[in-house]
Every structure is written in structure tokens, then in C-alpha cells.
Enzyme design. Structure first.
Site, short mmCIF file in Angstrom:
data_model
loop_
_atom_site.label_atom_id
_atom_site.label_comp_id
_atom_site.label_asym_id
_atom_site.label_seq_id
_atom_site.Cartn_x
_atom_site.Cartn_y
_atom_site.Cartn_z
N ASP A 1 -9.17 -2.29 -1.00
CA ASP A 1 -8.51 -1.86 -2.44
C ASP A 1 -9.91 -0.88 -3.12
O ASP A 1 -11.23 -1.30 -3.02
CB ASP A 1 -8.27 -3.12 -3.29
CG ASP A 1 -6.94 -3.41 -3.04
OD1 ASP A 1 -6.44 -2.86 -1.98
OD2 ASP A 1 -6.49 -4.13 -3.98
N HIS B 1 -5.84 2.01 -12.23
CA HIS B 1 -6.10 0.43 -11.85
C HIS B 1 -5.48 -0.24 -13.28
O HIS B 1 -5.85 -1.49 -13.57
CB HIS B 1 -7.36 -0.02 -11.61
CG HIS B 1 -7.39 -1.31 -11.03
ND1 HIS B 1 -7.61 -2.49 -11.62
CD2 HIS B 1 -7.36 -1.76 -9.88
CE1 HIS B 1 -7.71 -3.45 -10.70
NE2 HIS B 1 -7.40 -2.90 -9.58
N HIS C 1 -12.59 -4.98 -0.65
CA HIS C 1 -12.74 -3.99 -1.49
C HIS C 1 -13.55 -2.78 -1.15
O HIS C 1 -14.88 -3.33 -0.68
CB HIS C 1 -13.18 -4.44 -2.90
CG HIS C 1 -11.85 -5.24 -3.52
ND1 HIS C 1 -11.73 -6.38 -3.46
CD2 HIS C 1 -11.11 -4.81 -4.48
CE1 HIS C 1 -10.75 -7.05 -4.11
NE2 HIS C 1 -10.21 -5.92 -4.93
#
Length: 279
Positions: free
Chosen positions: A84, A139, A229
Site C-alpha cells: 500500500d 488516502h 507498505h
């Protein structure tokens, strides 16, 4: 006295029966809720169930190509590795590790300050055979903003990827995995499916690579979707242990017989269905 005692016993028996029925109802309610993520009323779909949904026009998702040919996740033990929030300056390191182990991953990217800032990294992901999808534009937590803002976040993030790669994303990861019936309805209108995860390294909470790997290895099961991530944390509180955790995660799972595929390949021969949430 006998009649009073009998009445008391009958009352106790009735109360016990009521508690048993109540307990059974709670169990049933909990079981029904297992398919729900959170309390917002959306229902998740497993990859195995997704494989049964072939597009109306007959299209099917592409199988992964292994050393011995196509990998069919209906038969093989598959897992999808996802990252991510990138691309970040760490993306080249991640891609190098993936090349070393001959595996592909799915990158859920951010448009603002990421895709638009590092377009060549995004192209490198595609050139290497990885899947590039969207984590929205900036986000924002989709369950906390208006419908028009949700639509804007999704479309701008999706369009940023398409502008750089020429390929329009079909998969959305809602930031922090937070979604709702409203979000899924908008995603459906936009022709997109959502993807959350089943194994979380919590690399945003620690820099301990061994702990991150341990968490993933303990949680991963066949058809799993792993969350890591591609991000840098200047405070050194999280994310900075992610890169070093990738090799032990991949090598250990490969030794356990897992095949790494992209999310779309995990769903093959089915295709992502707009409005669905895959987990």
C-alpha cells in the site's frame, strides 16, 4: 413447601432454558456476522468464491505463469502479496527483491505525491509484471467523507495510474481497509471492486523486520492477501522495517509450497466484480 420448591425449580429451569436459547442466538448472530467487516454493513467475498464469477462477456482473468506453466489457484496453494501507499523511494528495493525470488505483487498506489511524483517507478512495476491498482488519490478515509468526495478520491487515484501506465485500474483498496455500503455502491458505479486483506504485518507500528515477518507467516493461509507498505516514515516509528521483512516472508512461504500471484490472478478464472469486497 413442596409446591413452592417445585415452582422455584421450574422457574430456574425456565431461566436456564432462556439463557441457552439466548446463547444460541448470539452464536448464530456472530456466525452470520463473520462475512461482515466492521459495522458498516458491507459483505466480503473470498477469492475462492470470486473464481466462480466470470464476466458476462466471457472474459476471464489471466492465470499466473509459473515455471511449469499457468498456475491455477483452484488447485495450487496461492497467496497475493500487496503493498500500500507507494510508490516511494523504497520501490526499487522492493522490485529488486521480487525479481530475485521470481514473484509478482500488487501495488495499491496513491495518486497525489506518489504516482504523479514517481511515474517511472510505476512503469517499472508494470514492466516487471506486477499489478498496479489504486489506494485513492490522497488516502482520505472514505467512510468519513461525503459521497462526492469519495467519488473524487477514487476517480483521481484511478486516473493517475491510467495516465502513467495506459491501463485503467479495476481494483480499489480503501484506505485503512475502511469501507461501507455507501463506498461499495460508489465503487460499483465506477466499475471497481475493493480489496482488503487477510494477513497484516502491522509494519506501520514497528521497525522490527523479524516481528513483521512473524506476523505475516502466522496469519497466512491459502488464498491469503498479505498487507505490507511501500512507504517511508521519517520518524522511524514504522514502515522502516518492511523491506528487510520481504525476503524471509517470501522464501519461507515458498518453502511451504505457496505460489505468489497478483490479486487478479488469485481470482482467476473469475474477474473482479464491481461493488464486491475481496478478502
Amino acid at each position: 413447601m413442596r409446591s413452592t420448591t417445585g415452582a422455584r425449580r421450574a422457574g430456574i429451569g425456565a431461566e436456564a432454558g432462556r439463557r441457552v436459547r439466548l446463547g444460541a442466538a448470539v452464536v448464530v448472530t456472530a456466525a452470520l456476522g463473520l462475512g461482515l467487516a466492521g459495522c458498516n454493513g458491507y459483505q466480503s467475498t473470498s477469492p475462492s468464491a470470486a473464481r466462480k464469477h466470470v464476466a458476462a462477456d466471457g472474459r476471464t482473468a489471466a492465470f499466473a505463469q509459473g515455471a511449469d506453466g499457468p498456475v491455477d489457484c483452484r488447485k495450487a496453494k496461492c497467496v497475493a502479496l500487496t503493498f500500500d501507499a507507494g510508490p516511494s523511494v523504497r520501490a526499487p528495493q522492493i522490485l529488486s527483491i521480487l525479481r530475485k525470488f521470481h514473484v509478482h505483487a500488487t501495488f495499491f498506489t496513491l495518486g497525489k505525491n506518489h504516482v504523479m511524483k514517481h511515474p517511472q517507478m510505476v512503469r517499472d512495476m508494470v514492466a516487471q509484471g506486477d499489478e498496479v491498482e489504486t489506494l485513492t488519490w490522497s488516502h482520505q478515509i472514505l467512510t468519513k467523507i461525503s459521497s462526492s468526495e469519495i467519488r473524487k478520491e477514487i476517480t483521481e487515484g484511478r486516473d493517475a495510474v491510467q495516465k502513467v501506465t495506459g491501463v485503467r485500474p479495476m481494483l480499489l483498496r480503501p484506505p485503512q481497509g475502511r469501507t461501507s455500503s455507501k463506498v461499495t455502491a460508489i465503487a460499483r458505479d465506477l466499475g471497481m471492486a475493493e480489496v482488503v486483506w487477510s494477513a497484516n504485518g502491522q509494519d506501520y507500528r514497528t521497525t522490527d523486520s523479524a516481528l513483521i515477518a512473524k506476523r505475516i507467516l502466522q496469519q497466512t493461509k491459502p488464498d491469503g492477501i498479505i498487507l505490507l507498505h511501500d512507504l517511508v516514515d521519517p520518524t522511524n516509528k514504522g514502515y522502516n522495517g518492511t523491506v528487510a521483512s520481504i525476503a524471509p516472508i517470501v522464501s519461507t512461504l515458498q518453502a511451504r509450497g505457496y505460489t505468489f500471484v497478483t490479486v487478479s490472478q488469485l481470482l482467476a478464472p473469475g474477474t473482479p466484480q464491481p461493488g464486491k469486497v475481496y478478502k
